[in-house]
Write a protein that holds these residues in place. Structure first.
Motif, PDB file in Angstrom:
ATOM      1  N   ALA A 128       2.355  52.336  65.779  1.00  0.00           N
ATOM      2  CA  ALA A 128       1.517  51.291  65.190  1.00  0.00           C
ATOM      3  C   ALA A 128       0.069  51.737  65.114  1.00  0.00           C
ATOM      4  N   GLU A 129      -0.392  52.397  66.190  1.00  0.00           N
ATOM      5  CA  GLU A 129      -1.772  52.876  66.205  1.00  0.00           C
ATOM      6  C   GLU A 129      -1.984  53.962  65.149  1.00  0.00           C
ATOM      7  N   ALA A 183      -4.583  53.873  62.035  1.00  0.00           N
ATOM      8  CA  ALA A 183      -5.549  54.940  61.812  1.00  0.00           C
ATOM      9  C   ALA A 183      -5.438  55.487  60.393  1.00  0.00           C
ATOM     10  N   GLU A 184      -4.201  55.585  59.900  1.00  0.00           N
ATOM     11  CA  GLU A 184      -3.981  56.091  58.546  1.00  0.00           C
ATOM     12  C   GLU A 184      -4.540  55.115  57.518  1.00  0.00           C
ATOM     13  N   ALA A 185      -4.314  53.812  57.789  1.00  0.00           N
ATOM     14  CA  ALA A 185      -4.806  52.782  56.863  1.00  0.00           C
ATOM     15  C   ALA A 185      -6.319  52.721  56.850  1.00  0.00           C
ATOM     16  N   ALA A 186      -6.924  53.063  58.000  1.00  0.00           N
ATOM     17  CA  ALA A 186      -8.379  52.980  58.111  1.00  0.00           C
ATOM     18  C   ALA A 186      -9.089  54.135  57.417  1.00  0.00           C
TER      19      ALA A 186
END
Length: 233
Positions: A40-41, A45-48
């Motif tokens: 999930a983290e 991070a990828e989405a951010a």
């Protein structure tokens, strides 16, 4: 000591068989557990991450940066280069470029518009009043199709008719026709200049910044004021 007493003492010394003196069962070392939060983290991070910027199309950026009037470019808009055919010489070049850093007066209209013909005589006289060294003037003959100024369908025929018109009006200004590419279009003219009506007039300073824009004005007072502010300012 009696035999009975000796037996009793022995029983007290020897531990019972279920006293728990056997080795305790060995605990099996537990395997490290996977941290369920890690996927999930990672997704967060990828989405951010900032999205990769798409390449900017210079032409679309140029179109987006225009200042428009109801027809043509509005005040503070910028004239841009476009290829034309000179109705007299047949030479193909850019009139905006050829006039360089001189203030420029551009009149745009269709051949069948008698009021446009009168405009050309008026504007030719205005340019002569200020002097060719102060103001350059030219006329662009265009087709108006569905409310949009476009490259004429037959450039050669339009060029010949524009030449006849210039002779008939006895004007000094160049009369030009947008030059067509292999597909019969002139992208800069068709897309950039936003011509929607005959008798569109634009005046720009030496940096090609539009200072006056109008369609079939009742008089030329506003144009004269704009020219004076540039050539006498």
């Amino acid at each position: 000591m009696s035999r009975t007493s000796l037996l009793l003492a022995t029983l007290l010394v020897v531990p019972a068989c279920d006293s728990g003196t056997k080795d305790a069962p060995t605990k099996t070392a537990s395997k490290p557990q996977t941290d369920a939060t890690k996927p999930a983290e990672a997704a967060k991070a990828e989405a951010a991450k900032p999205e990769a910027k798409k390449p900017v199309d210079p032409w679309q950026a140029k179109l987006a940066g225009r200042v428009l009037a109801s027809s043509g470019l509005g005040q503070d808009g910028k004239l841009t280069a476009f290829d034309i055919v000179n109705c007299d010489s047949g030479e193909e070049y850019c009139q905006v470029c050829r006039f360089g850093a001189s203030p420029k007066l551009m009149a745009v209209g269709s051949l069948d518009d008698a009021s446009f013909h009168e405009d050309l005589k008026d504007l030719d006289a205005i340019a002569k009043k200020y002097g060719e060294d102060k103001v350059k003037v030219f006329a662009v003959v265009t087709d108006i199709v569905d409310g949009k100024g476009v490259t004429p369908a037959d450039v050669a025929s339009t060029q010949a008719k524009a030449k006849e018109l210039r002779t008939k009006l006895a004007i000094s200004m160049p009369v030009v026709v947008p030059a067509a590419n292999d597909e019969g279009k002139n992208r800069a003219w068709d897309e950039y200049y936003n011509i929607t009506a005959s008798r569109t007039v634009m005046f720009a300073d030496g940096r090609n910044t539009v200072k006056y824009s109008a369609v079939g004005p009742e008089d030329w007072a506003g144009l004269n004021d704009a020219i004076k502010s540039v050539v006498e300012g």
